[in-house]
Design a protein around this motif. Structure first.
Motif, mmCIF file in Angstrom:
data_model
loop_
_atom_site.group_PDB
_atom_site.id
_atom_site.type_symbol
_atom_site.label_atom_id
_atom_site.label_comp_id
_atom_site.label_asym_id
_atom_site.label_seq_id
_atom_site.Cartn_x
_atom_site.Cartn_y
_atom_site.Cartn_z
ATOM 1 N N GLY A 141 18.872 81.891 67.187
ATOM 2 C CA GLY A 141 18.865 80.554 67.768
ATOM 3 C C GLY A 141 19.777 79.606 67.012
ATOM 4 O O GLY A 141 20.554 79.998 66.153
ATOM 5 N N ASN A 142 19.687 78.291 67.310
ATOM 6 C CA ASN A 142 20.540 77.302 66.652
ATOM 7 C C ASN A 142 19.806 75.977 66.576
ATOM 8 O O ASN A 142 18.729 75.809 67.166
ATOM 9 C CB ASN A 142 21.858 77.151 67.411
ATOM 10 N N ASP A 143 20.381 75.047 65.840
ATOM 11 C CA ASP A 143 19.762 73.736 65.651
ATOM 12 C C ASP A 143 20.469 72.649 66.457
ATOM 13 O O ASP A 143 20.315 71.477 66.170
ATOM 14 C CB ASP A 143 19.796 73.351 64.165
ATOM 15 N N PHE A 144 21.250 73.029 67.441
ATOM 16 C CA PHE A 144 21.967 72.041 68.231
ATOM 17 C C PHE A 144 21.032 71.439 69.275
ATOM 18 O O PHE A 144 20.131 72.108 69.793
ATOM 19 C CB PHE A 144 23.177 72.673 68.899
ATOM 20 N N SER A 145 21.287 70.179 69.628
ATOM 21 C CA SER A 145 20.436 69.510 70.605
ATOM 22 C C SER A 145 21.215 68.427 71.324
ATOM 23 O O SER A 145 22.316 68.048 70.908
ATOM 24 C CB SER A 145 19.199 68.894 69.917
ATOM 25 N N ALA A 146 20.637 67.929 72.419
ATOM 26 C CA ALA A 146 21.252 66.861 73.199
ATOM 27 C C ALA A 146 20.146 66.078 73.886
ATOM 28 O O ALA A 146 19.032 66.581 74.076
ATOM 29 C CB ALA A 146 22.233 67.434 74.227
ATOM 30 N N TRP A 147 20.464 64.844 74.295
ATOM 31 C CA TRP A 147 19.466 63.985 74.922
ATOM 32 C C TRP A 147 20.195 62.927 75.752
ATOM 33 O O TRP A 147 21.417 62.796 75.684
ATOM 34 C CB TRP A 147 18.589 63.325 73.846
ATOM 35 N N TYR A 148 19.450 62.170 76.532
ATOM 36 C CA TYR A 148 20.021 61.073 77.320
ATOM 37 C C TYR A 148 20.005 59.779 76.519
ATOM 38 O O TYR A 148 19.039 59.478 75.801
ATOM 39 C CB TYR A 148 19.204 60.825 78.590
ATOM 40 N N VAL A 149 21.079 58.971 76.687
ATOM 41 C CA VAL A 149 21.126 57.614 76.147
ATOM 42 C C VAL A 149 21.669 56.691 77.236
ATOM 43 O O VAL A 149 22.338 57.139 78.166
ATOM 44 C CB VAL A 149 22.032 57.526 74.894
ATOM 45 N N PRO A 150 21.384 55.380 77.149
ATOM 46 C CA PRO A 150 21.947 54.443 78.133
ATOM 47 C C PRO A 150 23.467 54.400 78.042
ATOM 48 O O PRO A 150 24.051 54.524 76.969
ATOM 49 C CB PRO A 150 21.341 53.099 77.718
ATOM 50 N N PHE A 151 24.103 54.221 79.200
ATOM 51 C CA PHE A 151 25.561 54.145 79.241
ATOM 52 C C PHE A 151 26.017 53.166 80.317
ATOM 53 O O PHE A 151 25.624 53.321 81.470
ATOM 54 C CB PHE A 151 26.158 55.522 79.538
ATOM 55 N N HIS B 285 25.224 64.422 72.375
ATOM 56 C CA HIS B 285 25.031 65.633 71.584
ATOM 57 C C HIS B 285 24.856 65.280 70.107
ATOM 58 O O HIS B 285 25.394 64.271 69.630
ATOM 59 C CB HIS B 285 26.222 66.572 71.748
ATOM 60 N N ASP B 286 24.144 66.120 69.392
ATOM 61 C CA ASP B 286 24.000 65.969 67.951
ATOM 62 C C ASP B 286 25.312 66.420 67.309
ATOM 63 O O ASP B 286 25.488 67.588 66.959
ATOM 64 C CB ASP B 286 22.822 66.810 67.451
ATOM 65 N N MET B 287 26.226 65.486 67.184
ATOM 66 C CA MET B 287 27.562 65.820 66.708
ATOM 67 C C MET B 287 27.559 66.207 65.236
ATOM 68 O O MET B 287 28.410 66.965 64.779
ATOM 69 C CB MET B 287 28.496 64.644 66.954
ATOM 70 N N GLU B 288 26.594 65.696 64.470
ATOM 71 C CA GLU B 288 26.536 66.061 63.063
ATOM 72 C C GLU B 288 26.248 67.546 62.897
ATOM 73 O O GLU B 288 26.854 68.225 62.056
ATOM 74 C CB GLU B 288 25.473 65.227 62.345
ATOM 75 N N ALA B 289 25.330 68.053 63.705
ATOM 76 C CA ALA B 289 25.020 69.482 63.627
ATOM 77 C C ALA B 289 26.223 70.318 64.053
ATOM 78 O O ALA B 289 26.567 71.321 63.415
ATOM 79 C CB ALA B 289 23.808 69.803 64.497
ATOM 80 N N LEU B 290 26.891 69.908 65.150
ATOM 81 C CA LEU B 290 28.063 70.649 65.614
ATOM 82 C C LEU B 290 29.199 70.583 64.593
ATOM 83 O O LEU B 290 29.941 71.553 64.396
ATOM 84 C CB LEU B 290 28.535 70.093 66.960
ATOM 85 N N ALA B 291 29.340 69.439 63.920
ATOM 86 C CA ALA B 291 30.443 69.242 62.983
ATOM 87 C C ALA B 291 30.266 70.038 61.693
ATOM 88 O O ALA B 291 31.196 70.098 60.874
ATOM 89 C CB ALA B 291 30.597 67.760 62.664
ATOM 90 N N ARG B 292 29.137 70.669 61.483
ATOM 91 C CA ARG B 292 28.968 71.530 60.307
ATOM 92 C C ARG B 292 29.808 72.801 60.420
ATOM 93 O O ARG B 292 29.960 73.524 59.435
ATOM 94 C CB ARG B 292 27.497 71.851 60.095
ATOM 95 N N PHE B 293 30.316 73.051 61.612
ATOM 96 C CA PHE B 293 31.264 74.146 61.813
ATOM 97 C C PHE B 293 32.640 73.531 62.047
ATOM 98 O O PHE B 293 32.761 72.575 62.823
ATOM 99 C CB PHE B 293 30.862 75.010 63.009
ATOM 100 N N PRO B 294 33.690 74.027 61.419
ATOM 101 C CA PRO B 294 35.021 73.432 61.606
ATOM 102 C C PRO B 294 35.546 73.668 63.013
ATOM 103 O O PRO B 294 35.079 74.553 63.744
ATOM 104 C CB PRO B 294 35.869 74.159 60.560
ATOM 105 N N GLY B 295 36.548 72.890 63.387
ATOM 106 C CA GLY B 295 37.149 73.047 64.702
ATOM 107 C C GLY B 295 37.673 74.445 64.935
ATOM 108 O O GLY B 295 37.596 74.972 66.053
ATOM 109 N N SER B 296 38.208 75.075 63.888
ATOM 110 C CA SER B 296 38.728 76.442 64.036
ATOM 111 C C SER B 296 37.632 77.416 64.428
ATOM 112 O O SER B 296 37.879 78.376 65.165
ATOM 113 C CB SER B 296 39.386 76.896 62.731
ATOM 114 N N TYR B 297 36.416 77.173 63.951
ATOM 115 C CA TYR B 297 35.295 78.040 64.313
ATOM 116 C C TYR B 297 35.020 77.959 65.820
ATOM 117 O O TYR B 297 34.866 78.977 66.497
ATOM 118 C CB TYR B 297 34.042 77.641 63.532
#
Length: 525
Positions: A73-83, A114-126
């Motif tokens: 599994g993974n620790d990535f997540s997403a949710w709704y925010v006002p826009f 999206h939880d960009m901090e969790a995604l950013a723990r992997f570099p763009g090359s990954y």
């Protein structure tokens, strides 16, 4: 109407909390696709020395195989925010994607964050290597152009709940002759043919995400009482919704404006078993009715008011980057109706920039039919005066929308990319479509709108002859054959149809045939 600003998007790329990433399926055997010719021999040599992989057991399908091989599994997540955020919105307002909610507490739009901090723990090359490693595979669900980017789309959904027809992975082809002969020697003109998809339209990319989430909500342990999924449509949305609901065994309800879509579009939801209501109104009237109905009945709303669809549609932008080997084009031109598309492309490009897959985003152009151009008028007012209008009939029927839901989203995308809005008259869009067809395409009228915008921007020297430019084709030309028939018959009132190419009636004898050919080909035979 509150005008959105480019800074609004910062909320969507917030870093709300840190998390420790864990390995997940597909992440430990990464290999970039082999593109250059010298590598092919090495690929064959590697294949010869690699142990043969055994096929899955005959009684096991690809979904079951994916479940057996799935990582922890993974620790990535997403949710709704006002826009966009407004003073009336609670700054901490957010909703789970498992909630059935379409509007913020103040009545505004929502967007998926999206939880960009969790995604950013992997570099763009990954991420580049991971996404490239999944292209063209049948491993569930990564054979889809959407779900091959699952971590950027719906990271928490179980693969067992995904409803996919292996959509996406559409052709990006070089429009070499059109650029060279008709656009002042453009050398780097490309068309992203999103109409090469299961139902023949761009809408498949968003619908696989929305119907997959509905499938998740209806299944245990959530077991939400959703009895069906409904949409108002100008044709393509209803086709996509009906196909994906049919694949999932979920009832689909479609509201269509009577006598305003092509027969090819109408037959698709009928054939897929949807409940089709043909209403004596335009799209905007259908949209008002479906919103009233979904507020009263346990029917999930599938229109682009629902921001889940944009998560799938944004993957077309990531595909474009992949197809250019992660080089960013200078311009991307998108037809605009309800205006979710232009924002979806921006969101896909911007997400890749923020996470380091690329270093910039392209400039965006939103192309509207002059008969349905509220965004164009808003743009020309300097973004000071948005006025909905009653859309007039246009051959680009899928964008015949006078009161677009996603106008604020479009403004964010265009301001953030120094974007442009252009329009095309009926004659301009039909001529552009037909001229493109003469160079080997078979474009839809909506692509004609985007191409006509390109012609204008080239004439104004805004787009240069060496600018890498991508025109997004949102549907397949075979869904709009009547408009092509009328054009080539020269039966469209007040239209010259300068590129018409009707069949020639000839007597069935050699001399008559030779006379016609000699005349037609100017004595070249």
């Amino acid at each position: 109407m509150a005008t959105a600003t480019a800074s609004s998007l910062s909320l969507l790329f917030a870093h709300p909390h840190s998390s420790n990433p864990r390995p997940f399926a597909g992440g430990s055997h990464l290999r970039r696709p082999l593109r250059a010719a010298p590598h092919r021999a090495r690929c064959a040599s590697d294949a010869a020395t690699t142990a043969t992989k055994h096929r899955r057991p005959a009684e096991e399908n690809i979904r079951e195989e994916a479940a057996r091989l799935r990582g922890p599994g993974n620790d990535f997540s997403a949710w709704y925010v006002p826009f966009p955020p407004t003073p009336e919105d609670d700054p901490d307002e957010r909703y789970s994607l498992d909630e059935v909610v379409y509007r913020s507490s103040s009545g505004g739009l929502l967007d998926v964050c999206h939880d960009m901090e969790a995604l950013a723990r992997f570099p763009g090359s990954y991420w580049r290597d991971l996404f490239d490693s999944r292209v063209g595979r049948t491993a569930w669900p990564y054979g889809s152009g959407v779900w091959s980017k699952k971590e950027f789309v719906l990271p928490e959904i179980d693969s067992d709940h995904i409803v996919s027809l292996f959509e996406g992975n559409s052709n990006l082809f070089w429009a070499e002759r059109l650029g060279r002969e008709h656009l002042g020697g453009m050398t780097d003109l490309w068309v992203k043919h999103c109409g090469i998809s299961h139902t023949g339209s761009f809408k498949d990319l968003g619908m696989t995400v929305l119907v997959s989430q509905v499938n998740r909500l209806r299944r245990a342990p959530l077991s939400r009482p959703i009895n069906g999924v409904g949409c108002a449509s100008t044709g393509d949305t209803s086709a996509a919704l009906s196909a994906y609901c049919a694949a999932a065994g979920i009832p689909a309800i479609v509201f269509l404006p009577a006598d305003r879509i092509s027969l090819q579009q109408l037959i698709q939801p009928i054939a897929n078993g949807a409940t089709v209501l043909s209403l004596d109104t335009d799209f905007d009237g259908c949209m008002r009715l479906i919103r009233e109905v979904t507020a009263e009945l346990p029917i999930y709303l599938a229109n682009s008011l629902n921001s889940l669809r944009l998560e799938g549609q944004k993957t077309a932008a990531i595909e474009i980057l992949q197809q250019f080997d992660w080089q960013v084009p200078d311009w991307v031109i998108v037809p605009g109706g309800n205006l979710g598309n232009i924002y979806a492309f921006y969101k896909g490009f911007e997400m890749c920039r923020v996470l380091g897959l690329v270093d910039r985003v392209p400039r965006l152009v939103c192309a509207q039919a002059a008969n349905a151009n509220p965004l164009y008028r808003f743009y020309k007012s300097g973004w000071t005066d948005f006025q909905p209008r009653v859309a007039e009939t246009t051959f680009a029927s899928a964008i015949q929308i006078g009161d677009p839901v996603s106008v604020d989203r479009a403004v964010v995308a265009l301001k953030a990319t120094d974007g442009i809005v252009e329009e095309a008259t009926e004659e301009e869009l039909m001529d552009a479509m037909s001229l493109a067809d003469r160079t080997g395409m078979f474009a839809c009228p909506h692509t004609g709108v985007a191409l006509a915008a390109l012609f204008k921007l080239r004439d104004q020297r805004i787009i240069g002859p060496n600018d890498r430019t991508v025109v997004v084709s949102t549907a397949h030309g075979l869904k709009f054959t009547q408009s092509k028939i009328d054009y080539h018959d020269r039966s469209i009132k007040d239209m010259l149809c300068q590129y018409a190419n009707p069949p020639i009636n000839v007597k069935a004898d050699f001399a008559s045939v030779m006379d016609v050919l000699q005349n037609k080909l100017n004595g070249k035979i």
